[in-house]
Design an enzyme around this catalytic site. Sequence first.
Site, PDB file in Angstrom:
ATOM      1  CB  SER A  86      37.991   1.307  -0.234  1.00  0.00           C
ATOM      2  OG  SER A  86      37.199   0.266   0.302  1.00  0.00           O
ATOM      3  CG  HIS A 100      38.289   1.804   8.238  1.00  0.00           C
ATOM      4  ND1 HIS A 100      37.361   2.361   7.376  1.00  0.00           N
ATOM      5  CD2 HIS A 100      37.856   2.116   9.484  1.00  0.00           C
ATOM      6  CE1 HIS A 100      36.414   2.962   8.058  1.00  0.00           C
ATOM      7  NE2 HIS A 100      36.673   2.821   9.347  1.00  0.00           N
ATOM      8  CG  HIS A 133      40.829   2.105   3.028  1.00  0.00           C
ATOM      9  ND1 HIS A 133      41.281   2.776   4.142  1.00  0.00           N
ATOM     10  CD2 HIS A 133      39.516   1.862   3.241  1.00  0.00           C
ATOM     11  CE1 HIS A 133      40.276   2.950   4.990  1.00  0.00           C
ATOM     12  NE2 HIS A 133      39.192   2.392   4.475  1.00  0.00           N
ATOM     13  CG  MET A 175      34.138   7.154   9.038  1.00  0.00           C
ATOM     14  SD  MET A 175      34.995   6.131   7.833  1.00  0.00           S
ATOM     15  CE  MET A 175      33.654   5.645   6.737  1.00  0.00           C
ATOM     16  CG  ASP A 177      36.735   5.465   4.211  1.00  0.00           C
ATOM     17  OD1 ASP A 177      36.260   5.260   3.085  1.00  0.00           O
ATOM     18  OD2 ASP A 177      36.938   4.556   5.050  1.00  0.00           O
ATOM     19  CG  MET A 198      34.399   0.309  10.045  1.00  0.00           C
ATOM     20  SD  MET A 198      33.823   0.435   8.338  1.00  0.00           S
ATOM     21  CE  MET A 198      35.191  -0.371   7.495  1.00  0.00           C
ATOM     22  CG  MET A 239      32.859  -3.458   7.302  1.00  0.00           C
ATOM     23  SD  MET A 239      31.568  -2.962   6.166  1.00  0.00           S
ATOM     24  CE  MET A 239      32.427  -1.677   5.232  1.00  0.00           C
ATOM     25  CG  ASP A 244      36.820  -0.401   4.130  1.00  0.00           C
ATOM     26  OD1 ASP A 244      37.086   0.433   5.020  1.00  0.00           O
ATOM     27  OD2 ASP A 244      36.715  -0.104   2.923  1.00  0.00           O
TER      28      ASP A 244
HETATM   29  C1  DX5 Z   1      32.727   2.456   4.364  1.00  0.00           C
HETATM   30  C2  DX5 Z   1      34.180   2.111   4.118  1.00  0.00           C
HETATM   31  C3  DX5 Z   1      34.774   2.785   2.953  1.00  0.00           C
HETATM   32  C4  DX5 Z   1      34.120   2.470   1.640  1.00  0.00           C
HETATM   33  C5  DX5 Z   1      34.344   3.629   0.730  1.00  0.00           C
HETATM   34  O1  DX5 Z   1      32.347   1.996   5.608  1.00  0.00           O
HETATM   35  O2  DX5 Z   1      34.951   2.464   5.249  1.00  0.00           O
HETATM   36  O3  DX5 Z   1      36.174   2.567   2.882  1.00  0.00           O
HETATM   37  O4  DX5 Z   1      34.591   1.306   1.032  1.00  0.00           O
HETATM   38  O5  DX5 Z   1      33.660   3.358  -0.442  1.00  0.00           O
HETATM   39  P1  DX5 Z   1      33.225   4.504  -1.437  1.00  0.00           P
HETATM   40  O6  DX5 Z   1      34.456   5.179  -1.917  1.00  0.00           O
HETATM   41  O7  DX5 Z   1      32.509   3.733  -2.490  1.00  0.00           O
HETATM   42  O8  DX5 Z   1      32.325   5.444  -0.673  1.00  0.00           O
HETATM   43 ZN    ZN Z   2      37.186   2.467   5.105  1.00  0.00          ZN
END
Ligand code: DX5
Ligand code: ZN
Length: 231
Positions: free
Chosen positions: A9, A68, A34, A139, A177, A70, A38, A36
Amino acid sequence: MIDYQIAPSILSADFARLGEEVDNVLAAGADIVHFDVMDNHYVPNLTIGPVVCEALRKHGVEAPIDVHLMVKPVDRIIPDFASAGASYITFHPEASEHVDRSLSLIRDSGCRSGLVFNPATSLSYLDHVLDKVDMILLMSVNPGFGGQTFIPATLDKLRTARSIIDASGFDIRLEVDGGVKVDNIAKIAAAGADTFVSGSGIFGCTQAGDPNRYDSILRQMRDRLESANSV
Ligand code: DX5
Ligand code: ZN
């Protein structure tokens, strides 16, 4: 042999040197990037959008990019990520008014589709859309931040998701994840996951500035996965 895939990620990468970070982690043997996304609305944090995905493609990244989402709502942003070079686009069912429509929109945009389940979200969202899903992402932390601790109840949920996938006969990846590290990856694989997101577990390792610093962590993860595969 199960085709295990490791998906660093980039949330935990050094954003000031993102292209280089992605190059280094892929050279060290990672399979998927990956990504992310947000929105400070669906989750209480704000990250990156389609322009960054496109920049990675222009930089020369050829590996699959696993977006991903969010964000809420999801539909408006799906075609933008498809044009920006996303390979997978996954979203949280609570963030879409019409889950079936959003899944179809992802595939119609030329990407592989996925549903993401928060720790407290029921897998029943899969009941009527399994034929439209290429990836199930569980998750193992509440979404919004890297560096959280793996929630152990995810292991049972993985076993349930694995039986749903196997019984369906569809080709669906099972991704996990949050809080995935060298120390727990074998246990997570044994519970049925085949795709492993790890942010702080990979990018958090020390020796900043050394382009080979991800080799050892990726090798350790592969070794643990190999041992899980041979049990
Ligand atoms: C959290 C993200 C993850 C996060 C994982 O909302 O979706 O992808 O970056 O990070 P680690 O591996 O540090 O838990
Ligand atoms: Zn993620």
